[in-house]
Design an enzyme around this catalytic site. Structure first.
Site, short mmCIF file in Angstrom:
data_model
loop_
_atom_site.label_atom_id
_atom_site.label_comp_id
_atom_site.label_asym_id
_atom_site.label_seq_id
_atom_site.Cartn_x
_atom_site.Cartn_y
_atom_site.Cartn_z
N ASN A 5 0.86 -1.20 0.00
CA ASN A 5 0.00 0.00 0.00
C ASN A 5 0.89 1.25 0.00
O ASN A 5 1.54 1.56 1.00
CB ASN A 5 -0.88 -0.06 1.27
CG ASN A 5 -1.75 1.18 1.43
OD1 ASN A 5 -1.44 2.25 0.90
ND2 ASN A 5 -2.83 1.03 2.18
N LYS A 8 0.31 3.94 2.82
CA LYS A 8 0.80 3.45 4.12
C LYS A 8 2.33 3.45 4.14
O LYS A 8 2.95 3.90 5.11
CB LYS A 8 0.26 2.03 4.36
CG LYS A 8 0.57 1.49 5.71
CD LYS A 8 0.25 0.02 5.81
CE LYS A 8 -1.19 -0.25 6.10
NZ LYS A 8 -1.43 -1.69 6.38
N ASP A 65 -0.78 -3.80 10.35
CA ASP A 65 -2.20 -4.06 10.09
C ASP A 65 -3.01 -3.07 10.89
O ASP A 65 -2.90 -3.00 12.11
CB ASP A 65 -2.58 -5.49 10.46
CG ASP A 65 -3.90 -5.87 9.82
OD1 ASP A 65 -3.90 -6.19 8.63
OD2 ASP A 65 -4.94 -5.79 10.51
N SER A 66 -3.79 -2.26 10.18
CA SER A 66 -4.55 -1.21 10.86
C SER A 66 -6.04 -1.46 10.69
O SER A 66 -6.46 -2.11 9.73
CB SER A 66 -4.19 0.16 10.29
OG SER A 66 -2.85 0.43 10.59
N GLY A 149 -7.71 5.73 3.04
CA GLY A 149 -8.66 4.88 3.76
C GLY A 149 -9.81 5.67 4.36
O GLY A 149 -10.45 6.49 3.69
N TYR A 150 -10.05 5.46 5.64
CA TYR A 150 -11.18 6.08 6.33
C TYR A 150 -10.86 7.49 6.85
O TYR A 150 -11.69 8.09 7.54
CB TYR A 150 -11.61 5.20 7.52
CG TYR A 150 -12.14 3.84 7.12
CD1 TYR A 150 -13.48 3.66 6.80
CD2 TYR A 150 -11.30 2.72 7.08
CE1 TYR A 150 -13.98 2.40 6.44
CE2 TYR A 150 -11.79 1.47 6.73
CZ TYR A 150 -13.13 1.32 6.41
OH TYR A 150 -13.61 0.08 6.06
N ASP A 151 -9.69 8.02 6.55
CA ASP A 151 -9.28 9.33 7.10
C ASP A 151 -10.31 10.45 6.90
O ASP A 151 -10.52 11.25 7.82
CB ASP A 151 -7.93 9.77 6.50
CG ASP A 151 -6.75 9.07 7.15
OD1 ASP A 151 -6.95 8.44 8.21
OD2 ASP A 151 -5.64 9.14 6.61
N LYS A 171 -0.53 14.36 10.76
CA LYS A 171 -1.05 12.99 10.92
C LYS A 171 0.02 12.12 11.56
O LYS A 171 -0.25 11.33 12.45
CB LYS A 171 -1.50 12.40 9.57
CG LYS A 171 -2.02 10.98 9.72
CD LYS A 171 -2.62 10.34 8.48
CE LYS A 171 -3.00 8.89 8.79
NZ LYS A 171 -3.42 8.12 7.62
N ARG A 177 -0.70 4.99 13.78
CA ARG A 177 0.54 4.47 13.20
C ARG A 177 1.75 5.14 13.86
O ARG A 177 2.76 4.49 14.13
CB ARG A 177 0.51 4.72 11.68
CG ARG A 177 1.63 4.07 10.91
CD ARG A 177 1.31 3.95 9.42
NE ARG A 177 0.20 3.02 9.19
CZ ARG A 177 -1.01 3.39 8.79
NH1 ARG A 177 -1.27 4.65 8.51
NH2 ARG A 177 -1.97 2.50 8.65
P1 IMP Z 1 -4.69 -2.72 6.29
O1 IMP Z 1 -3.89 -2.37 7.48
O2 IMP Z 1 -3.91 -2.40 5.05
O3 IMP Z 1 -5.21 -4.13 6.33
O4 IMP Z 1 -5.91 -1.72 6.25
C1 IMP Z 1 -7.24 -2.03 6.65
C2 IMP Z 1 -8.19 -0.95 6.22
O5 IMP Z 1 -8.03 0.21 7.03
C3 IMP Z 1 -8.04 -0.46 4.77
O6 IMP Z 1 -9.32 -0.20 4.26
C4 IMP Z 1 -7.23 0.81 4.90
O7 IMP Z 1 -7.49 1.72 3.85
C5 IMP Z 1 -7.72 1.33 6.26
N1 IMP Z 1 -6.64 2.07 6.91
C6 IMP Z 1 -5.43 1.59 7.29
N2 IMP Z 1 -4.69 2.56 7.81
C7 IMP Z 1 -5.44 3.68 7.77
C8 IMP Z 1 -5.19 5.04 8.14
O8 IMP Z 1 -4.11 5.42 8.61
N3 IMP Z 1 -6.21 5.88 7.95
C9 IMP Z 1 -7.41 5.51 7.42
N4 IMP Z 1 -7.68 4.27 7.04
C10 IMP Z 1 -6.69 3.36 7.20
#
Ligand code: IMP
Length: 197
Positions: A5, A8, A65-66, A149-151, A171, A177
């Site tokens: 990503n 990220k 993993d977020s 993402g959800y920001d 941020k 993170r």
């Molecule tokens: P993953 O960590 O790549 O599995 O992300 C899981 C989901 O959370 C994805 O839809 C990402 O776009 C979203 N996401 C991960 N990190 C962030 C962030 O820092 N801000 C907003 N959305 C996030």
């Protein structure tokens, strides 16, 4: 760094500037992997990603993993944050799906948190976990163009802005993170010292 990503990865590179390692992305070392996130928890998924890239590269590897936990949805989407609106949904579709689920939820009940789990695999394949959280509220509509993402719907009361309205530096000062990275920097320094000795 075990991630495909780019948004990220950009944040992680800034957050890990001072670690005693040269940071490389999978593609830079000829690795293209699509790690299935089959774990039941973020910890399991972070570990799966770190170990997959560590095995492929033989390098010390960090994966993140977020997830977003919304109290009115009993902690969902959490570990399912990426697949919340279906396997191939875009960020916009995920946000629309979330806002639809929360359409009847009052402002004070829209509390949520971003949670980041980083897994670091060392040269022996031992895994260290670091966690960070950032509390906020889910806005009624998206605002801002930064982050990913959800920001755009993650509102930070102390800033009076959504996460997507912050500069990248802002941020990276307050995010989930950033908080996990603070711990990860310490772990990486210890691993580097162990390799040097
Ligand atoms: P993953 O960590 O790549 O599995 O992300 C899981 C989901 O959370 C994805 O839809 C990402 O776009 C979203 N996401 C991960 N990190 C962030 C962030 O820092 N801000 C907003 N959305 C996030």
């Amino acid at each position: 760094m075990g991630t495909e990503n780019p948004a990220k990865a950009g944040e992680l590179i800034q957050l890990l500037q001072e670690v005693p390692f040269e940071i490389v992305m999978p593609r830079e070392v000829g690795i293209g992997l699509n790690v299935e996130e089959t774990g039941q928890t973020q910890e399991e998924n972070a570990r799966l990603k770190a170990m997959a890239y560590h095995r492929a590269s033989g390098l010390v590897t960090l994966a993140d993993d977020s997830g977003l936990e919304v109290d009115a949805l009993f902690g969902a989407p959490g570990v399912r944050s990426k697949r919340f609106a279906g396997e191939h949904a875009s960020d916009g579709e995920r946000i629309a799906f979330l806002l639809e689920k929360l359409k009847d939820v009052a402002w004070e009940k829209r509390t949520a948190r971003f949670r980041c789990v980083m897994a670091i695999a060392d040269l022996k394949g031992r895994v260290y976990l670091c966690e960070g959280e950032c509390p906020g509220l889910i806005a009624f509509e998206p605002r801002g163009t930064g982050g990913f993402g959800y920001d755009p719907v993650f509102y930070l009361p102390e800033c009076g802005k959504t996460m997507a309205e912050l500069s990248p530096e802002e941020k990276n000062r307050i995010s989930h993170r950033a908080r996990a990275a603070e711990k990860a920097r310490g772990v990486l320094k210890e691993i580097a010292a162990g390799i040097a000795n």
